[in-house]
Write an enzyme that holds these catalytic residues in place. Structure first.
Site, PDB file in Angstrom:
ATOM      1  CD  GLU A 198      -3.050   3.329  -8.686  1.00 31.10           C
ATOM      2  OE1 GLU A 198      -3.685   2.254  -8.228  1.00 31.10           O
ATOM      3  OE2 GLU A 198      -2.352   3.982  -7.905  1.00 31.10           O
ATOM      4  CG  ASN A 240      -4.803  -3.920  -4.216  1.00 27.53           C
ATOM      5  OD1 ASN A 240      -4.174  -3.218  -3.378  1.00 27.53           O
ATOM      6  ND2 ASN A 240      -5.183  -3.233  -5.313  1.00 27.53           N
TER       7      ASN A 240
END
Ligand code: HPA
Length: 277
Positions: A198, A240
């Site tokens: 993203e 992450n």
């Protein structure tokens, strides 16, 4: 041989449930197990769980089962395993996920879920590696999926198939998981199409609309599982912090490494949860 041209799910005239039924017959024949009780899809970081759940009685190449595609990614195991738990429950472990971003259509994405249902599974456990939006979730944190926002614009349902998605990620099963690990947090999973990660703006949007986890799988699979009448349990491993939450660039390598580091701990957790199902 390309498997994209003659794939049974690519013909719109084919009934995907009939293909799933054939796949379930293949599994029964090749594993010698008529019915499986639980299905478990292993995403990045969760692979070791299969060894901890119980005894593997059969391992199949996914490509030997009708309708399964070759995995797109090295590091994604293209296998199906039949595992028996100490209490005698049969678990179908799916190490062969087809991602939506592969572009083969949503029928192929959910084929493993429909096959698991046709093989008898009443519980679908979906796991993935994903980005975290909550800053308190450090890489390596497992979280429960409490709900999802499907941002793919697509659906596994065809035609006027109106399916209720209230409590899609079963409250009962989340409570059960938290009894095993009370520190488990939970959040809303946003499925993006991928395969690009993203943008920071997309992550801010996901947060604004109520998301806590960003990923590229699971939501479409969960819908198919609900359609098949299964009870769904979803886990994300935060590999992450999502783009813009962490300031450094994201890399697939980082995702893989976080998965590998967390693998022993989260796999043990998952095995304990499966043992209680
Ligand atoms: N975004 C989407 N998918 C992912 C991520 C992410 O940050 N990390 C692992 N899979």
């Amino acid at each position: 041989m390309s498997d994209t041209i003659h794939h049974p799910l690519d013909d719109p005239a084919t009934d995907p449930f009939e293909v799933a039924a054939r796949a379930a017959d293949d599994i029964a024949r090749l594993t010698g197990v008529d019915r499986h009780d639980i299905a478990l899809t292993l995403g990045s970081g969760w692979g070791k769980a299969a060894d901890l759940i119980g005894e593997t009685t059969a391992t199949l190449a996914a490509t030997d089962v009708t309708g399964f595609s070759k995995p797109a990614l090295a590091g994604h195991v293209g296998s199906l395993r039949s595992v028996v738990t100490p209490s005698g429950r049969r678990v179908l472990v799916i190490g062969a996920r087809t991602h939506y971003y592969e572009g083969h259509g949503v029928r192929r994405v959910v084929h493993s879920v429909r096959t698991a249902a046709a093989a008898g599974a009443r519980t679908m456990v979906l796991t993935n590696g994903a980005g975290g939006i909550k800053p308190t979730w450090k890489p390596g944190t497992p979280v429960l999926i409490s709900d999802h926002i499907n941002l793919t614009g697509d659906s596994p349902l065809e035609g006027a198939t109106f399916i209720d998605l209230t409590d899609l990620y079963s409250t009962r099963l989340r409570d059960l998981a938290r009894r095993i690990d009370p520190s488990l947090d939970e959040g809303v999973y946003c499925q993006f199409r991928g395969p690009q990660y993203e943008t920071p703006a997309e992550v801010r949007m996901a947060k604004t609309i109520g998301g806590h986890i960003v990923g590229m799988s699971t939501a479409l699979e969960a819908i198919a599982a609900r359609q098949a009448g299964m009870e769904v349990l979803g886990f994300s491993l935060i590999t992450n912090m999502a783009a813009g939450i962490q300031t450094t660039p994201l890399s697939h390598q980082e995702v893989i490494e976080a998965g590998q580091q967390a693998e022993p701990v989260i796999s043990a957790l998952l095995a304990r949860v499966i043992g209680e199902l």
